[in-house]
Motif scaffolding. Structure first.
Motif, PDB file in Angstrom:
ATOM      1  N   LEU A  28       7.905  -1.601   2.888  1.00 19.16           N
ATOM      2  CA  LEU A  28       8.117  -1.942   1.480  1.00 19.16           C
ATOM      3  C   LEU A  28       7.850  -3.432   1.324  1.00 19.16           C
ATOM      4  O   LEU A  28       8.634  -4.264   1.788  1.00 19.16           O
ATOM      5  CB  LEU A  28       9.544  -1.584   1.060  1.00 19.16           C
ATOM      6  CG  LEU A  28       9.853  -0.087   1.021  1.00 19.16           C
ATOM      7  CD1 LEU A  28      11.324   0.141   0.710  1.00 19.16           C
ATOM      8  CD2 LEU A  28       8.976   0.635  -0.013  1.00 19.16           C
ATOM      9  N   GLU A  29       6.742  -3.769   0.682  1.00 25.34           N
ATOM     10  CA  GLU A  29       6.317  -5.163   0.537  1.00 25.34           C
ATOM     11  C   GLU A  29       7.019  -5.770  -0.674  1.00 25.34           C
ATOM     12  O   GLU A  29       6.655  -5.473  -1.809  1.00 25.34           O
ATOM     13  CB  GLU A  29       4.787  -5.183   0.362  1.00 25.34           C
ATOM     14  CG  GLU A  29       4.198  -6.542   0.439  1.00 25.34           C
ATOM     15  CD  GLU A  29       4.672  -7.259   1.683  1.00 25.34           C
ATOM     16  OE1 GLU A  29       5.559  -8.128   1.524  1.00 25.34           O
ATOM     17  OE2 GLU A  29       4.210  -6.939   2.787  1.00 25.34           O
ATOM     18  N   MET A  30       8.019  -6.596  -0.423  1.00 29.53           N
ATOM     19  CA  MET A  30       8.804  -7.131  -1.552  1.00 29.53           C
ATOM     20  C   MET A  30       8.808  -8.655  -1.588  1.00 29.53           C
ATOM     21  O   MET A  30       9.709  -9.280  -2.151  1.00 29.53           O
ATOM     22  CB  MET A  30      10.225  -6.565  -1.501  1.00 29.53           C
ATOM     23  CG  MET A  30      10.203  -5.033  -1.542  1.00 29.53           C
ATOM     24  SD  MET A  30      11.762  -4.294  -1.965  1.00 29.53           S
ATOM     25  CE  MET A  30      11.771  -4.419  -3.739  1.00 29.53           C
ATOM     26  N   ILE A 276       8.349  -5.778 -14.442  1.00 32.12           N
ATOM     27  CA  ILE A 276       9.577  -6.385 -14.972  1.00 32.12           C
ATOM     28  C   ILE A 276      10.705  -5.350 -15.020  1.00 32.12           C
ATOM     29  O   ILE A 276      11.838  -5.625 -14.612  1.00 32.12           O
ATOM     30  CB  ILE A 276       9.314  -7.003 -16.366  1.00 32.12           C
ATOM     31  CG1 ILE A 276       8.273  -8.123 -16.252  1.00 32.12           C
ATOM     32  CG2 ILE A 276      10.614  -7.531 -16.985  1.00 32.12           C
ATOM     33  CD1 ILE A 276       7.724  -8.615 -17.576  1.00 32.12           C
ATOM     34  N   LEU A 277      10.376  -4.153 -15.489  1.00 31.75           N
ATOM     35  CA  LEU A 277      11.385  -3.082 -15.541  1.00 31.75           C
ATOM     36  C   LEU A 277      11.942  -2.825 -14.135  1.00 31.75           C
ATOM     37  O   LEU A 277      13.158  -2.669 -13.939  1.00 31.75           O
ATOM     38  CB  LEU A 277      10.753  -1.809 -16.116  1.00 31.75           C
ATOM     39  CG  LEU A 277      11.649  -0.569 -16.121  1.00 31.75           C
ATOM     40  CD1 LEU A 277      12.828  -0.771 -17.087  1.00 31.75           C
ATOM     41  CD2 LEU A 277      10.858   0.681 -16.523  1.00 31.75           C
ATOM     42  N   ASN A 278      11.071  -2.813 -13.153  1.00 34.51           N
ATOM     43  CA  ASN A 278      11.512  -2.576 -11.777  1.00 34.51           C
ATOM     44  C   ASN A 278      12.415  -3.700 -11.276  1.00 34.51           C
ATOM     45  O   ASN A 278      13.419  -3.446 -10.608  1.00 34.51           O
ATOM     46  CB  ASN A 278      10.297  -2.424 -10.853  1.00 34.51           C
ATOM     47  CG  ASN A 278       9.687  -1.036 -10.938  1.00 34.51           C
ATOM     48  OD1 ASN A 278      10.325  -0.110 -11.442  1.00 34.51           O
ATOM     49  ND2 ASN A 278       8.469  -0.880 -10.448  1.00 34.51           N
ATOM     50  N   ALA A 352       4.169  -5.884  -5.813  1.00 32.51           N
ATOM     51  CA  ALA A 352       3.393  -5.048  -4.889  1.00 32.51           C
ATOM     52  C   ALA A 352       3.826  -3.581  -4.970  1.00 32.51           C
ATOM     53  O   ALA A 352       2.987  -2.686  -5.049  1.00 32.51           O
ATOM     54  CB  ALA A 352       3.523  -5.580  -3.464  1.00 32.51           C
ATOM     55  N   LEU A 353       5.122  -3.335  -4.970  1.00 32.14           N
ATOM     56  CA  LEU A 353       5.578  -1.934  -5.007  1.00 32.14           C
ATOM     57  C   LEU A 353       5.215  -1.271  -6.334  1.00 32.14           C
ATOM     58  O   LEU A 353       4.948  -0.067  -6.379  1.00 32.14           O
ATOM     59  CB  LEU A 353       7.092  -1.849  -4.773  1.00 32.14           C
ATOM     60  CG  LEU A 353       7.555  -2.268  -3.379  1.00 32.14           C
ATOM     61  CD1 LEU A 353       9.022  -1.918  -3.184  1.00 32.14           C
ATOM     62  CD2 LEU A 353       6.711  -1.605  -2.293  1.00 32.14           C
ATOM     63  N   THR A 354       5.175  -2.063  -7.404  1.00 32.99           N
ATOM     64  CA  THR A 354       4.780  -1.490  -8.700  1.00 32.99           C
ATOM     65  C   THR A 354       3.303  -1.115  -8.663  1.00 32.99           C
ATOM     66  O   THR A 354       2.901  -0.092  -9.220  1.00 32.99           O
ATOM     67  CB  THR A 354       5.088  -2.489  -9.837  1.00 32.99           C
ATOM     68  OG1 THR A 354       6.430  -2.940  -9.705  1.00 32.99           O
ATOM     69  CG2 THR A 354       4.917  -1.833 -11.205  1.00 32.99           C
ATOM     70  N   MET A 358       5.514   2.687  -7.634  1.00 30.26           N
ATOM     71  CA  MET A 358       6.970   2.938  -7.598  1.00 30.26           C
ATOM     72  C   MET A 358       7.611   2.539  -8.916  1.00 30.26           C
ATOM     73  O   MET A 358       7.141   1.647  -9.611  1.00 30.26           O
ATOM     74  CB  MET A 358       7.605   2.181  -6.435  1.00 30.26           C
ATOM     75  CG  MET A 358       7.149   2.719  -5.097  1.00 30.26           C
ATOM     76  SD  MET A 358       8.090   2.057  -3.722  1.00 30.26           S
ATOM     77  CE  MET A 358       7.102   2.674  -2.354  1.00 30.26           C
ATOM     78  N   GLY A 359       8.707   3.204  -9.254  1.00 33.11           N
ATOM     79  CA  GLY A 359       9.382   2.966 -10.527  1.00 33.11           C
ATOM     80  C   GLY A 359      10.886   2.838 -10.353  1.00 33.11           C
ATOM     81  O   GLY A 359      11.379   2.642  -9.231  1.00 33.11           O
TER      82      GLY A 359
END
Ligand code: PLP
Length: 401
Positions: A28-30, A276-278, A352-354, A358-359
């Protein structure tokens, strides 16, 4: 001529790239400053344009044979101007750091004062840190999140690497005008948000706007400079070349053009809205688990977990999460008590995850995993279990298929 493919020509490097590819796909690239560039961007960046020298600017080159790289650079410039509604654009900076250096060289003399956000409050090294040329050639003065400064700067920088809220550019401009300083907005982190109207624009307030192209903008690694006035654009162009750079990286400029084209499409606006939502969803999950966040939440693509009241340091948190398949970076927090190599915070980003699709559901799950690991940072069993669950999640969000 050697026409061997990489796997035949250099198996060692091929293997390291393969391993990095598996790492990027299975984890998971955060890291808030990273993203996944599209295949089209990478194809342009890996193209034959890498062979071409093109010192100068379109139609004013010091080399022959520039007709096609000129076309690529003009496309990049035109798309970038449209994206940010700016009359002048330079797409040649090799990096965000060089974009900033060119603005300094255009405006400052040796030992003039730059006023930038303190590194420990989320500023960037190139904003006047003593270990960077911006603080070696110039005097780096700093302001904090709660701004107060006695400095008499020639240049004020608004911008950050680790701050989760919007910036008020009009206020910055008023302060700059009061002290007779120029205003540089370094939007490296939030350029994608500005491009899609999710963050106020630095224009008409900024004299210069710099950015990287590889963070929320999701392009190849590189930098850009935007200006509103012709004389400033001419000055800054001459500071990029011949001031601090030689031949522009034409393959990267072609890839920038591709990325700017992508960012002009409606789905990029949807993408940034989801980023932004994430970030907000992850913030809420972490707050509900009892964590503290710098400024209590986020308006943008990143959040800062404040661990200063806990035993867990930023360094330990980064390592424990890495071992669990979640990549973040340790970060100082305001009023930091620990050393910059240890720190009391971690910076977490959702760009990156978006991009992977991913949500909010995944963000809530990731928030639970982060909690589990940070409550048991030395527990090998917990980390192995989370890593396995992370890997299983990533299989449902394939990359570069
Ligand atoms: N400015 C800001 C605000 C950044 O966050 C960064 C990179 O992290 C830079 C400039 C430097 O960009 P680069 O790494 O391309 O030199």
């Amino acid at each position: 001529m050697n026409n061997q493919s990489l796997i035949e020509a250099d198996p060692e490097i091929f293997q390291t790239i393969q391993k990095e590819s598996v790492r990027q796909k299975n984890g998971l690239e955060m890291i808030a400053s990273e993203n996944y560039a599209s295949l089209a961007v990478m194809q342009a960046q890996g193209s034959i344009m890498t062979n071409k020298y093109a010192e100068g600017y379109p139609h004013k080159r010091y080399y022959g044979g520039c007709e096609f790289v000129d076309q690529a650079e003009i496309l990049a410039i035109d798309r970038l101007k449209k994206l940010f509604n700016a009359p002048f654009a330079n797409v040649q900076p090799h990096s965000g750091s060089q974009a900033n250096q060119a603005v300094f060289l255009a405006n400052l003399k040796l030992h003039d004062t730059i006023l930038g956000l303190d590194l420990s409050n989320g500023g960037h090294l190139t904003h006047g840190s003593p270990v960077n040329s911006s603080g070696i050639f110039y005097r780096g003065a700093t302001y904090k999140i709660d701004p107060e400064s006695e400095a008499k700067p020639k240049l004020i920088i608004a911008g950050y690497s680790a701050y989760p809220r919007f910036l008020d550019f009009e206020k910055f401009k008023n302060i700059a005008d009061d002290v007779g300083a120029e205003l540089l907005v370094d939007m490296a982190h939030f350029a994608g948000l500005v491009a899609t109207g999710h963050h106020p624009s630095p224009f008409p307030y900024a004299d210069y706007v710099t950015s990287t192209t590889h963070k929320t903008l999701r392009g190849p690694r590189g930098g850009i400079i935007l200006t509103q006035k012709e004389e400033k654009s001419k000055l800054v162009n001459s500071r990029i070349f011949p001031g601090i750079q030689g031949g522009p990286l034409m393959h990267v400029i072609a890839a920038k053009a591709v990325a700017f084209g992508e960012a002009l499409r409606p789905d990029f606006k949807t993408y940034i809205g989801n980023v932004i939502l994430n970030a907000k969803t992850l913030s809420e999950e972490l707050l509900s688990q009892g964590f503290e966040l710098v400024t209590g939440g986020t308006d943008n693509h990143l959040l800062l977990l404040d661990l200063s009241k806990t035993e867990v340091t930023g360094k330990l948190a980064e390592t424990a999460l890495d071992e669990s398949g979640i990549t973040v970076n340790k970060n100082t927090v305001p009023n930091e008590k620990r050393s910059p190599f240890v720190t009391s915070g971690i910076r977490i980003g959702t760009p990156a995850l978006t991009t992977r699709g991913m949500g909010p559901n995944e963000m809530r799950q990731i928030g639970k995993w982060i909690t589990k690991v940070l409550k048991n940072p030395e527990d090998l069993k917990v980390k192995a279990q989370v890593k396995a669950e992370v890997e299983s999640l990533t299989q449902s969000f394939p990359l570069y298929t």
